[in-house]
Write a protein that holds these residues in place. Structure first.
Motif, PDB file in Angstrom:
ATOM      1  N   ALA A  25       0.842  -1.202   0.000  1.00  0.00           N
ATOM      2  CA  ALA A  25       0.000   0.000   0.000  1.00  0.00           C
ATOM      3  C   ALA A  25       0.873   1.245   0.000  1.00  0.00           C
ATOM      4  O   ALA A  25       0.613   2.206  -0.713  1.00  0.00           O
ATOM      5  N   GLN A  26       1.958   1.185   0.762  1.00  0.00           N
ATOM      6  CA  GLN A  26       2.837   2.344   0.899  1.00  0.00           C
ATOM      7  C   GLN A  26       3.549   2.662  -0.405  1.00  0.00           C
ATOM      8  O   GLN A  26       3.596   3.799  -0.825  1.00  0.00           O
ATOM      9  N   SER A  27       4.088   1.632  -1.079  1.00  0.00           N
ATOM     10  CA  SER A  27       4.880   1.920  -2.277  1.00  0.00           C
ATOM     11  C   SER A  27       4.006   2.490  -3.396  1.00  0.00           C
ATOM     12  O   SER A  27       4.461   3.314  -4.173  1.00  0.00           O
ATOM     13  N   SER A  28       2.737   2.082  -3.451  1.00  0.00           N
ATOM     14  CA  SER A  28       1.882   2.645  -4.499  1.00  0.00           C
ATOM     15  C   SER A  28       1.372   4.025  -4.104  1.00  0.00           C
ATOM     16  O   SER A  28       1.141   4.885  -4.943  1.00  0.00           O
ATOM     17  N   ALA A  29       1.198   4.244  -2.787  1.00  0.00           N
ATOM     18  CA  ALA A  29       0.620   5.514  -2.348  1.00  0.00           C
ATOM     19  C   ALA A  29       1.669   6.607  -2.183  1.00  0.00           C
ATOM     20  O   ALA A  29       1.353   7.781  -2.274  1.00  0.00           O
ATOM     21  N   SER A  30       2.937   6.223  -1.952  1.00  0.00           N
ATOM     22  CA  SER A  30       3.979   7.200  -1.646  1.00  0.00           C
ATOM     23  C   SER A  30       4.050   8.344  -2.633  1.00  0.00           C
ATOM     24  O   SER A  30       3.954   9.504  -2.253  1.00  0.00           O
ATOM     25  N   ILE A  31       4.230   8.006  -3.877  1.00  0.00           N
ATOM     26  CA  ILE A  31       4.435   9.046  -4.889  1.00  0.00           C
ATOM     27  C   ILE A  31       3.185   9.914  -5.046  1.00  0.00           C
ATOM     28  O   ILE A  31       3.283  11.111  -5.249  1.00  0.00           O
ATOM     29  N   ASP A  32       2.005   9.302  -4.898  1.00  0.00           N
ATOM     30  CA  ASP A  32       0.768  10.081  -4.996  1.00  0.00           C
ATOM     31  C   ASP A  32       0.603  11.009  -3.790  1.00  0.00           C
ATOM     32  O   ASP A  32      -0.054  12.038  -3.888  1.00  0.00           O
ATOM     33  N   ASN A  33       1.177  10.600  -2.656  1.00  0.00           N
ATOM     34  CA  ASN A  33       1.114  11.473  -1.483  1.00  0.00           C
ATOM     35  C   ASN A  33       2.123  12.612  -1.599  1.00  0.00           C
ATOM     36  O   ASN A  33       1.846  13.732  -1.176  1.00  0.00           O
ATOM     37  N   VAL A  34       3.296  12.295  -2.137  1.00  0.00           N
ATOM     38  CA  VAL A  34       4.349  13.313  -2.249  1.00  0.00           C
ATOM     39  C   VAL A  34       3.924  14.396  -3.248  1.00  0.00           C
ATOM     40  O   VAL A  34       4.073  15.584  -2.990  1.00  0.00           O
ATOM     41  N   TYR A  35       3.406  13.968  -4.389  1.00  0.00           N
ATOM     42  CA  TYR A  35       2.944  14.925  -5.400  1.00  0.00           C
ATOM     43  C   TYR A  35       1.420  14.924  -5.372  1.00  0.00           C
ATOM     44  O   TYR A  35       0.781  13.912  -5.681  1.00  0.00           O
ATOM     45  N   GLY A  36       0.853  16.050  -4.983  1.00  0.00           N
ATOM     46  CA  GLY A  36      -0.605  16.140  -4.839  1.00  0.00           C
ATOM     47  C   GLY A  36      -1.322  16.234  -6.178  1.00  0.00           C
ATOM     48  O   GLY A  36      -0.705  16.213  -7.248  1.00  0.00           O
ATOM     49  N   GLU A  37      -2.615  16.359  -6.075  1.00  0.00           N
ATOM     50  CA  GLU A  37      -3.470  16.447  -7.263  1.00  0.00           C
ATOM     51  C   GLU A  37      -3.152  17.742  -8.034  1.00  0.00           C
ATOM     52  O   GLU A  37      -3.142  18.827  -7.446  1.00  0.00           O
ATOM     53  N   PRO A  38      -2.867  17.656  -9.335  1.00  0.00           N
ATOM     54  CA  PRO A  38      -2.552  18.885 -10.102  1.00  0.00           C
ATOM     55  C   PRO A  38      -3.758  19.822 -10.184  1.00  0.00           C
ATOM     56  O   PRO A  38      -4.894  19.362 -10.335  1.00  0.00           O
ATOM     57  N   ILE A  39      -3.490  21.118 -10.066  1.00  0.00           N
ATOM     58  CA  ILE A  39      -4.558  22.122 -10.123  1.00  0.00           C
ATOM     59  C   ILE A  39      -4.303  22.980 -11.358  1.00  0.00           C
ATOM     60  O   ILE A  39      -3.227  23.568 -11.499  1.00  0.00           O
ATOM     61  N   THR A  40      -5.288  23.045 -12.237  1.00  0.00           N
ATOM     62  CA  THR A  40      -5.123  23.859 -13.452  1.00  0.00           C
ATOM     63  C   THR A  40      -5.470  25.302 -13.116  1.00  0.00           C
ATOM     64  O   THR A  40      -6.499  25.596 -12.518  1.00  0.00           O
ATOM     65  N   TYR A  41      -4.552  26.205 -13.488  1.00  0.00           N
ATOM     66  CA  TYR A  41      -4.720  27.619 -13.172  1.00  0.00           C
ATOM     67  C   TYR A  41      -4.341  28.407 -14.426  1.00  0.00           C
ATOM     68  O   TYR A  41      -3.168  28.624 -14.699  1.00  0.00           O
ATOM     69  N   GLY A  42      -5.336  28.777 -15.203  1.00  0.00           N
ATOM     70  CA  GLY A  42      -5.081  29.450 -16.481  1.00  0.00           C
ATOM     71  C   GLY A  42      -4.340  28.507 -17.418  1.00  0.00           C
ATOM     72  O   GLY A  42      -4.766  27.373 -17.627  1.00  0.00           O
ATOM     73  N   ASP A  43      -3.185  28.978 -17.921  1.00  0.00           N
ATOM     74  CA  ASP A  43      -2.355  28.163 -18.812  1.00  0.00           C
ATOM     75  C   ASP A  43      -1.479  27.187 -18.033  1.00  0.00           C
ATOM     76  O   ASP A  43      -0.889  26.279 -18.616  1.00  0.00           O
ATOM     77  N   SER A  44      -1.369  27.422 -16.731  1.00  0.00           N
ATOM     78  CA  SER A  44      -0.421  26.642 -15.926  1.00  0.00           C
ATOM     79  C   SER A  44      -1.120  25.535 -15.144  1.00  0.00           C
ATOM     80  O   SER A  44      -2.325  25.568 -14.922  1.00  0.00           O
ATOM     81  N   VAL A  45      -0.290  24.593 -14.734  1.00  0.00           N
ATOM     82  CA  VAL A  45      -0.762  23.519 -13.843  1.00  0.00           C
ATOM     83  C   VAL A  45       0.106  23.599 -12.586  1.00  0.00           C
ATOM     84  O   VAL A  45       1.331  23.668 -12.675  1.00  0.00           O
ATOM     85  N   VAL A  46      -0.561  23.656 -11.439  1.00  0.00           N
ATOM     86  CA  VAL A  46       0.177  23.761 -10.184  1.00  0.00           C
ATOM     87  C   VAL A  46       0.098  22.415  -9.460  1.00  0.00           C
ATOM     88  O   VAL A  46      -0.977  21.840  -9.323  1.00  0.00           O
ATOM     89  N   VAL A  47       1.273  21.926  -9.035  1.00  0.00           N
ATOM     90  CA  VAL A  47       1.321  20.641  -8.314  1.00  0.00           C
ATOM     91  C   VAL A  47       1.887  20.887  -6.916  1.00  0.00           C
ATOM     92  O   VAL A  47       3.031  21.322  -6.781  1.00  0.00           O
ATOM     93  N   PRO A  48       1.093  20.630  -5.873  1.00  0.00           N
ATOM     94  CA  PRO A  48       1.646  20.757  -4.515  1.00  0.00           C
ATOM     95  C   PRO A  48       2.576  19.575  -4.206  1.00  0.00           C
ATOM     96  O   PRO A  48       2.268  18.437  -4.565  1.00  0.00           O
ATOM     97  N   ILE A  49       3.704  19.869  -3.575  1.00  0.00           N
ATOM     98  CA  ILE A  49       4.699  18.827  -3.293  1.00  0.00           C
ATOM     99  C   ILE A  49       4.955  18.780  -1.786  1.00  0.00           C
ATOM    100  O   ILE A  49       5.133  19.815  -1.149  1.00  0.00           O
ATOM    101  N   ALA A  50       4.966  17.584  -1.236  1.00  0.00           N
ATOM    102  CA  ALA A  50       5.158  17.435   0.212  1.00  0.00           C
ATOM    103  C   ALA A  50       6.136  16.304   0.507  1.00  0.00           C
ATOM    104  O   ALA A  50       6.428  15.471  -0.347  1.00  0.00           O
ATOM    105  N   SER A  51       6.626  16.319   1.724  1.00  0.00           N
ATOM    106  CA  SER A  51       7.479  15.239   2.208  1.00  0.00           C
ATOM    107  C   SER A  51       6.619  14.448   3.202  1.00  0.00           C
ATOM    108  O   SER A  51       5.975  15.032   4.063  1.00  0.00           O
ATOM    109  N   ILE A  52       6.598  13.133   3.044  1.00  0.00           N
ATOM    110  CA  ILE A  52       5.685  12.318   3.848  1.00  0.00           C
ATOM    111  C   ILE A  52       6.471  11.330   4.708  1.00  0.00           C
ATOM    112  O   ILE A  52       7.330  10.615   4.191  1.00  0.00           O
TER     113      ILE A  52
END
Lengths: 133, 105
Positions: A25-52
């Protein structure tokens, strides 16, 4: 001399299974937790990044009272888990390139700075006392 | 398996226009398990810890691949302060000894 009881695979299997499930569960979830859901903002896409960081502990026990007239026994267990996420940066993916904006955790920086300042003052005072004693 | 493990993992590519952005992270994990066998029972336990940190965004597009490093500023600051906190007593102790020796001479 105490009587040796045959090795029961119950706990070993339970623990191994528990760890295997958690690891999968951890190995599949890790990367999805570190890089959050992309948010489209105009022409750009913003990705929140965290350390878990994740922690879990488990303990199990099986006991039997062999001195009782009728054999008595029990099974018990417990566990704990903790998941901690810290924001690290925001990635801005623009048509012209990728830009990473670091996030400064002011509380953490202030705490670290104050601890260091207290340590430095202690050592400075100790040095002065030793010099002028 | 008991022990420390480190692996680099990549996530699902994100498509933006004609480019592909692949997130990359480094995962450190430690696990220990113990099983105890006694005459009147069995006991076992284990702990597992993991730390996943972002390392880079890999940008691919029109035949070019570029790595955009992700820096954890807070972690860097803490490491610098920790090193300074370890070095400071050593420097001040050396200075005190040198000063005492100079004044005695």
């Amino acid at each position: 001399m105490s009587e040796q009881i045959p090795a029961n695979p119950l706990i070993e299997n339970t623990l191994n299974e528990f760890f295997a499930v958690f690891e999968r569960a951890q190995s599949s979830a890790s990367i999805d937790n570190v890089y959050g859901e992309p948010i489209t903002y105009g022409d750009s896409v913003v990705v929140p990044i965290a350390s878990i960081s994740q922690f879990f502990g488990v303990g199990l026990g099986v006991g039997t009272d062999q001195h009782a007239d009728q054999q008595d026994g029990g099974l018990g267990g417990g566990g704990t888990a903790r998941v901690k996420a810290r924001p690290v940066a925001l990635a801005e993916i623009m048509p012209e390139g990728v830009d990473v904006h670091p996030i400064i955790d002011e509380n953490r920086a202030l705490t670290a700075g104050l601890l260091f300042a207290a340590w430095a003052v202690f050592w400075a005072a100790r040095t002065l006392i030793k010099l002028f004693k | 398996m008991n022990g420390l493990r480190r692996e680099t993992i990549q996530g699902r590519p994100l498509r933006v226009g004609d480019r592909e952005i692949v997130p990359e992270a480094e995962v450190w994990s430690v696990q220990t398990k113990q099983i105890g066998l006694k005459a009147d029972g069995l006991s076992g336990g284990g702990v597992w810890w993991s730390w996943a940190r972002p390392t880079a965004l890999i940008e691919r597009g029109s035949g070019v691949e570029r790595r955009v490093q992700i820096t954890d500023v807070n972690l860097h600051l803490e490491i610098v302060l920790l090193i300074a906190a370890l070095v400071l007593p050593v420097v001040l102790t050396i200075f005190t000894r040198w000063a005492n020796r100079s004044s005695a001479a």
